[in-house]
Write a protein that holds these residues in place. Structure first.
Motif, PDB file in Angstrom:
ATOM      1  N   ARG A  60     -12.553   0.194  22.941  1.00  0.00           N
ATOM      2  CA  ARG A  60     -12.557   1.327  22.578  1.00  0.00           C
ATOM      3  C   ARG A  60     -12.348   2.084  20.622  1.00  0.00           C
ATOM      4  O   ARG A  60     -13.017   3.270  20.388  1.00  0.00           O
ATOM      5  CB  ARG A  60     -10.274   0.898  21.930  1.00  0.00           C
ATOM      6  CG  ARG A  60     -10.000   0.831  23.682  1.00  0.00           C
ATOM      7  CD  ARG A  60      -8.326   0.701  23.334  1.00  0.00           C
ATOM      8  NE  ARG A  60      -7.844   0.163  24.714  1.00  0.00           N
ATOM      9  CZ  ARG A  60      -7.654  -0.347  24.710  1.00  0.00           C
ATOM     10  NH1 ARG A  60      -7.646  -1.679  24.245  1.00  0.00           N
ATOM     11  NH2 ARG A  60      -7.643  -1.047  26.640  1.00  0.00           N
ATOM     12  N   ASP A  61     -12.635   0.810  20.210  1.00  0.00           N
ATOM     13  CA  ASP A  61     -12.930   1.066  18.714  1.00  0.00           C
ATOM     14  C   ASP A  61     -13.911   1.971  17.961  1.00  0.00           C
ATOM     15  O   ASP A  61     -14.374   2.863  17.862  1.00  0.00           O
ATOM     16  CB  ASP A  61     -13.040  -0.171  17.205  1.00  0.00           C
ATOM     17  CG  ASP A  61     -12.228  -0.776  16.825  1.00  0.00           C
ATOM     18  OD1 ASP A  61     -10.597   0.213  17.302  1.00  0.00           O
ATOM     19  OD2 ASP A  61     -11.588  -1.810  16.851  1.00  0.00           O
ATOM     20  N   GLY A  62     -15.990   1.885  19.236  1.00  0.00           N
ATOM     21  CA  GLY A  62     -16.831   1.915  19.421  1.00  0.00           C
ATOM     22  C   GLY A  62     -16.577   3.282  19.690  1.00  0.00           C
ATOM     23  O   GLY A  62     -16.842   4.556  18.689  1.00  0.00           O
ATOM     24  N   ALA A  63     -15.565   3.680  20.652  1.00  0.00           N
ATOM     25  CA  ALA A  63     -15.578   5.383  21.196  1.00  0.00           C
ATOM     26  C   ALA A  63     -14.627   5.756  20.222  1.00  0.00           C
ATOM     27  O   ALA A  63     -14.831   7.385  20.555  1.00  0.00           O
ATOM     28  CB  ALA A  63     -14.505   4.737  22.556  1.00  0.00           C
ATOM     29  N   MET A  64     -14.096   5.176  19.451  1.00  0.00           N
ATOM     30  CA  MET A  64     -12.763   6.450  19.127  1.00  0.00           C
ATOM     31  C   MET A  64     -13.806   6.843  17.631  1.00  0.00           C
ATOM     32  O   MET A  64     -13.320   7.333  16.877  1.00  0.00           O
ATOM     33  CB  MET A  64     -11.938   5.052  18.076  1.00  0.00           C
ATOM     34  CG  MET A  64     -10.514   6.407  18.155  1.00  0.00           C
ATOM     35  SD  MET A  64      -9.011   5.397  18.034  1.00  0.00           S
ATOM     36  CE  MET A  64      -8.455   4.797  19.092  1.00  0.00           C
ATOM     37  N   ASP A 107      -5.735   4.871  11.473  1.00  0.00           N
ATOM     38  CA  ASP A 107      -4.472   5.939  12.343  1.00  0.00           C
ATOM     39  C   ASP A 107      -3.520   4.853  13.168  1.00  0.00           C
ATOM     40  O   ASP A 107      -2.414   5.179  14.060  1.00  0.00           O
ATOM     41  CB  ASP A 107      -4.699   7.602  12.882  1.00  0.00           C
ATOM     42  CG  ASP A 107      -5.094   8.119  10.921  1.00  0.00           C
ATOM     43  OD1 ASP A 107      -4.961   7.421  10.308  1.00  0.00           O
ATOM     44  OD2 ASP A 107      -5.109   9.027  11.223  1.00  0.00           O
ATOM     45  N   THR A 108      -5.514   4.260  13.711  1.00  0.00           N
ATOM     46  CA  THR A 108      -4.112   3.557  15.029  1.00  0.00           C
ATOM     47  C   THR A 108      -3.503   2.886  14.705  1.00  0.00           C
ATOM     48  O   THR A 108      -2.470   2.184  15.919  1.00  0.00           O
ATOM     49  CB  THR A 108      -5.524   3.045  16.242  1.00  0.00           C
ATOM     50  OG1 THR A 108      -5.974   2.540  14.938  1.00  0.00           O
ATOM     51  CG2 THR A 108      -6.081   4.275  16.799  1.00  0.00           C
ATOM     52  N   ILE A 109      -3.204   1.941  14.096  1.00  0.00           N
ATOM     53  CA  ILE A 109      -1.986   0.447  13.858  1.00  0.00           C
ATOM     54  C   ILE A 109      -0.795   2.032  12.830  1.00  0.00           C
ATOM     55  O   ILE A 109      -1.425   2.206  12.068  1.00  0.00           O
ATOM     56  CB  ILE A 109      -2.630  -0.061  11.875  1.00  0.00           C
ATOM     57  CG1 ILE A 109      -3.955  -0.967  13.062  1.00  0.00           C
ATOM     58  CG2 ILE A 109      -2.206  -1.218  11.890  1.00  0.00           C
ATOM     59  CD1 ILE A 109      -5.289  -1.352  11.674  1.00  0.00           C
ATOM     60  N   SER A 110       0.352   1.083  14.262  1.00  0.00           N
ATOM     61  CA  SER A 110       1.389   2.095  13.310  1.00  0.00           C
ATOM     62  C   SER A 110       2.707   1.710  12.219  1.00  0.00           C
ATOM     63  O   SER A 110       2.467   2.886  11.555  1.00  0.00           O
ATOM     64  CB  SER A 110       2.617   1.918  14.765  1.00  0.00           C
ATOM     65  OG  SER A 110       2.728   0.561  14.995  1.00  0.00           O
ATOM     66  N   SER A 111       2.184   0.777  11.832  1.00  0.00           N
ATOM     67  CA  SER A 111       2.734   0.437  10.671  1.00  0.00           C
ATOM     68  C   SER A 111       1.959   0.654   9.649  1.00  0.00           C
ATOM     69  O   SER A 111       2.390   0.249   8.408  1.00  0.00           O
ATOM     70  CB  SER A 111       2.766  -1.245  10.535  1.00  0.00           C
ATOM     71  OG  SER A 111       2.005  -1.804  10.321  1.00  0.00           O
ATOM     72  N   CYS A 112       0.703   1.029   9.843  1.00  0.00           N
ATOM     73  CA  CYS A 112       0.382   1.400   8.700  1.00  0.00           C
ATOM     74  C   CYS A 112       0.446   2.565   8.114  1.00  0.00           C
ATOM     75  O   CYS A 112       0.309   4.121   8.226  1.00  0.00           O
ATOM     76  CB  CYS A 112      -2.142   1.118   8.910  1.00  0.00           C
ATOM     77  SG  CYS A 112      -2.936   1.418   7.730  1.00  0.00           S
ATOM     78  N   ARG A 113       0.172   2.518   6.564  1.00  0.00           N
ATOM     79  CA  ARG A 113       0.834   4.168   5.557  1.00  0.00           C
ATOM     80  C   ARG A 113      -0.133   4.306   4.819  1.00  0.00           C
ATOM     81  O   ARG A 113      -0.646   3.310   3.548  1.00  0.00           O
ATOM     82  CB  ARG A 113       2.716   3.542   5.607  1.00  0.00           C
ATOM     83  CG  ARG A 113       3.146   5.051   4.566  1.00  0.00           C
ATOM     84  CD  ARG A 113       4.426   4.730   4.860  1.00  0.00           C
ATOM     85  NE  ARG A 113       5.049   3.254   3.969  1.00  0.00           N
ATOM     86  CZ  ARG A 113       4.637   3.621   2.747  1.00  0.00           C
ATOM     87  NH1 ARG A 113       4.575   4.411   1.739  1.00  0.00           N
ATOM     88  NH2 ARG A 113       5.195   1.843   1.881  1.00  0.00           N
ATOM     89  N   ILE A 114      -0.423   5.416   4.261  1.00  0.00           N
ATOM     90  CA  ILE A 114      -1.339   5.914   3.673  1.00  0.00           C
ATOM     91  C   ILE A 114      -1.123   6.556   2.109  1.00  0.00           C
ATOM     92  O   ILE A 114      -0.640   6.875   2.954  1.00  0.00           O
ATOM     93  CB  ILE A 114      -2.923   5.863   4.069  1.00  0.00           C
ATOM     94  CG1 ILE A 114      -3.425   5.135   4.277  1.00  0.00           C
ATOM     95  CG2 ILE A 114      -3.574   6.321   2.715  1.00  0.00           C
ATOM     96  CD1 ILE A 114      -4.778   5.323   6.206  1.00  0.00           C
ATOM     97  N   THR A 115      -1.129   6.265   0.766  1.00  0.00           N
ATOM     98  CA  THR A 115      -1.010   7.307   0.121  1.00  0.00           C
ATOM     99  C   THR A 115      -2.119   7.628  -1.831  1.00  0.00           C
ATOM    100  O   THR A 115      -2.508   7.310  -0.736  1.00  0.00           O
ATOM    101  CB  THR A 115       0.010   6.876  -0.501  1.00  0.00           C
ATOM    102  OG1 THR A 115       0.486   5.882  -1.010  1.00  0.00           O
ATOM    103  CG2 THR A 115       1.615   6.571  -0.265  1.00  0.00           C
TER     104      THR A 115
END
Lengths: 253, 583
Positions: B468-472, A56-64
């Motif tokens: 950040r990854d670890g905390a998330m 989710d943190t990667i803005s360009s990532c899309r999941i279907t």
């Protein structure tokens, strides 16, 4: 045998125009170690990160497609990724303890999720987690020292303890032993085998021997496709697909 | 076709050795340049500190003149001490102590030895202790800046010159003539003669200029251009030239004359004959004689060589603020042990003043403190959240990119523009109080904001993503990741950026001038809304004042500013160390 913990149906992942995961359907079983193997860049880590919505943190990532955990869609609007990640723990390739004390590292998850009410309970959770991660004996006298002062193998076990402390149901491990020496690797593998009794463990690994040693189920990924999925012994002794056979016999990878 | 084995051989060829040598010498050159650069900047720093600290030493101490004064009960109303004329009492005390100083100008010069603030200090002391009224007390009167500088030898000083002759005195009316048995004044004539020759040279230069003019007008007349006017002008110039030459020759002749009596004036060195507390300032001298007015009392008609002194003040009276009378009185006071030196408490406890001896840096230091408080609160608590938002939450949209570019632009805006903004927005539009630290602090805060945001963003960016990854992955929300992990880890970097921004703000003058913090403010500000000035503006103002004594005070104020910066940096280092240890 055991029931399905996470059920994936027709999952596709895109990074912008790049089709990273192509129509993957796989059932992850409870109280089982599932290994994802495959050559570099085949999408196994990407798929792993779909299971706790770290993508989710990667803005360009899309999941279907559908990813259901205990029958509930984890990508549903009603599901908060923060809540999900408390239930699906994750351990990374490189040990990443917080630059805080060993105690605070482990206590962080229970604290932010309000799992315990008082210090005594928290102490107990920390001790239990560290014991379960098989590092208690080494650190019990130095809980106030920084987590970063430990050796690589100890740091990784601390990270596992940290993940366990939030009381997850599923534990995702992204090549947890690739940065460690053989002795530390053996300790981690032993630990994973222990954890199987409590959690559903998904491990991404580059080492076929490791997959064979620790997992009951193995999925082979190649170029974004999940080529083959089955019992580990089956995959390693009698692969159906030619690509799987080529990979496990070391013809590419 | 390239053979790799052939290429391998090149590593041991002579060309390779030459290349290696070249590379090594290039490295040597760079090292030398680096060392040179460091040496030059080090020397520059040492020179700067040397000159600043050297000048500042003059402000470390201040002089007091110890005098006995009668607090006459007739003059002071015990119920209203404040209304008494302490200044007048101080003046009459001086008049009584030096009865031989007469005439308006000498008296005024005598009164100027004591600071105008001394009478107020005396009044404050009496008000605190009214039982003193009616008594005769010894009080240390703060010396004026001129007296203080003379006592610190800033104007040169009166020095004894060698003499061998016995003198005899003849007084006719006001003028006393001294006849020495030896040519004691001869060495002094050398400089007098040199002065006359120099003056003659100056006249000759003027004559030459007149001659140049004459040639030009002559030529114009010869060219047939306004013949009559130009010719008349040429003749006039010629006459002027001859006059200057004649005057110059006259002066030269006077200087060459043996046994002549020369006039001393305020442009030549001052020469005195001194016996004890009494002085004669010579108006004319020849090789063996001199004449002038008596200051004090000479009881004998003649003195042996051992009983009198020949005193010379080499600096001409026009080139110094302290007059001959003042210098003589100060010498008398010093010889009577009436001059006391104390640590300069005025400088460290008082606000601004037009009188250098009363001016202090405390008002500006407190003003700087309040201003910096407002600045740090404003800039830090807006800048850091802004940086966190931009780094952690804002997506990569056109709007955020626009904001980012403009923050970077803002960091390059000249500081005076922020002063204009403060003037028009805070003072003009919001009607906030001018000259107050709150406005100054906000203006400096806005100026510092981009610096802090840029530094904080860089520090936040430097936090490894694995943390950040670890905390998330543990289920921490975005805010928790930022507040629990990213912010504490980036805090050392943020603090460094903040300190750098504050250091710039602390030394800033221009925007504060725009919002009126350059005003003359005597009182120490009690809070951020009082009238105040700040250290750099105070330095700027003092540097502009004509009084010589402000030179040392300006340097001392610079030292105080440097100390302020030093303390701030030290605090930042401690804060950083604390954070580093905890995390």
């Amino acid at each position: 045998m055991t029931n399905v913990k996470i059920s994936n149906r027709h999952v596709d992942v895109y990074y912008g125009d790049n089709h990273a995961i192509k129509d993957v359907s796989i059932d992850i079983l409870d109280k089982t170690v599932t290994a994802f193997i495959g050559p570099s860049g085949c999408g196994k880590s990407t798929f792993l990160r779909c299971l706790n919505r770290m993508n989710d943190t990667i803005s360009s990532c899309r999941i279907t497609g559908d990813i259901l955990m205990d029958g509930e869609d984890i990508y549903a609007k009603s599901v908060d990724p923060v809540q999900l990640r408390a239930r699906v723990g994750m351990v990374f390739q490189k040990p990443n303890p917080f630059p805080k004390s060993i105690y605070d590292n482990v206590a962080y998850g229970p604290k932010i999720h309000g799992l315990v009410d008082n210090k005594t309970d928290l102490d107990e959770v920390v001790e239990l987690s560290l014991k379960r991660a098989a590092i208690w004996k080494e650190v019990k006298d130095r809980l106030n020292e920084s987590g970063t002062s430990l050796s690589g193998g100890q740091q990784q076990r601390l990270c596992i303890a940290r993940a366990i402390a939030t009381a997850p149901e599923v534990l995702l491990m992204d090549e947890p032993a690739s940065a460690l020496d053989p002795i530390a690797t053996a300790q981690i593998e032993e630990l994973i085998d222990e954890l199987r009794h409590q959690y559903s463990v998904v491990i991404v690994t580059h080492s076929m021997q490791q997959a064979a040693r620790v997992s009951q189920k193995t999925a082979f990924f190649h170029m974004g496709d999940m080529v083959e999925y089955g019992d580990t012994t089956e995959i390693f002794t009698n692969p159906v697909d030619q690509r799987t056979q080529d990979y496990i016999t070391g013809r590419f990878g | 076709m390239i053979s790799m084995t052939e290429l391998s051989k090149k590593h041991v060829s002579p060309e390779s050795a030459a290349r290696l040598k070249k590379r090594k010498s290039a490295q040597k050159r760079l090292q030398m340049l680096g060392i040179m650069a460091i040496t030059i900047s080090g020397l520059a720093l040492v020179t700067l500190l040397w000159s600043v600290f050297g000048k500042a030493t003059g402000a470390i101490t201040e002089s007091y003149i110890e005098m006995t004064i009668e607090l006459d009960a007739d003059e002071i109303d015990r119920d209203n001490i404040r209304a008494a004329n302490f200044s007048g009492m101080a003046k009459s005390m001086l008049k009584d102590s030096f009865p031989y100083v007469s005439g308006r100008t000498p008296r005024r010069q005598m009164y100027d030895l004591i600071s105008v603030g001394a009478a107020f200090e005396l009044r404050d002391m009496v008000m605190e202790n009214p039982s003193l009224v009616g008594q005769t007390i010894t009080f240390e009167f703060l010396a004026s800046d001129i007296a203080d500088l003379y006592l610190k030898h800033s104007y040169g000083q009166i020095e004894a010159a060698p003499h061998t002759g016995d003198i005899s005195l003849v007084t006719e009316g006001k003028v006393t003539t001294i006849q020495s048995s030896a040519p004691d004044f001869a060495p002094l004539l050398v400089s007098v003669r040199a002065g006359l020759h120099a003056k003659a040279e100056g006249l000759r230069t003027q004559a030459q200029m007149q001659e140049n003019g004459r040639v030009v007008f002559d030529q114009r007349a010869a060219d047939g251009e306004d013949v009559e006017v130009n010719l008349a002008e040429a003749i006039r110039r010629g006459a002027a030239r001859d006059q200057f030459y004649a005057q110059a020759d006259e002066l030269d002749a006077l200087a060459a004359q043996q046994g002549a009596v020369f006039d001393l004036d305020s442009r030549t060195a001052s020469v005195f004959v001194r016996v004890g507390d009494s002085w004669i300032k010579l108006e004319t001298i020849s090789e063996t004689s001199g004449s002038g007015e008596i200051l004090g009392e000479f009881t004998q008609d003649s003195y042996a060589a051992a009983d009198w002194e020949l005193m010379v003040y080499a600096t001409p009276e026009t080139a110094r603020k302290v007059s001959d009378i003042q210098a003589m009185l100060l010498e008398n006071l010093r010889d009577a042990d009436k001059i006391v030196t104390h640590f300069n408490t005025h400088f460290f406890t008082a606000g601004d003043s037009r009188e250098p001896e009363l001016a202090g840096v405390w008002g500006a230091a407190v003003g700087s403190f309040w201003t910096m408080m407002v600045t740090v609160i404003f800039a830090f608590f807006i800048g850091v959240p802004a940086a966190i938002y931009l780094e952690e939450f804002a997506g990569d949209s056109r709007a955020t990119r626009f904001v980012e570019v403009n923050i970077n632009n803002l960091a390059a805006v000249p500081s005076i523009v922020f002063g204009l903004l403060g003037l028009s927005v805070f003072i003009g539009f919001f009607g906030m109080h001018r000259s107050s630290p709150i406005v100054g602090g906000i203006v400096l805060g806005i100026m510092t904001l981009p610096v802090i945001i840029i530094a904080a963003r860089a520090a936040i960016k430097a936090v490894p993503p694995s943390i950040r990854d670890g905390a998330m992955a543990l289920g921490a929300s975005d805010l928790q990741v930022s507040m629990h992990h990213v912010l504490p880890l980036s805090m050392p970097g943020i603090l460094t950026g903040t300190i750098l921004g504050m250091a710039r703000a602390l030394g800033e003058t221009a925007p504060l001038i725009m919002i009126g913090m350059v005003a003359f403010i005597v009182d120490i500000p009690d809070g951020p809304t009082d009238n105040a000035t700040v250290l750099p503006v105070q330095i700027f103002r003092w540097a502009d004042f004509p009084e010589r004594a402000f030179e040392a005070r300006t340097a001392a104020a610079i030292v105080v500013l440097l100390l302020f910066l030093f303390v701030m940096n030290f605090a930042a280092i401690i804060l950083r160390k604390r954070f580093e240890r905890r995390w």
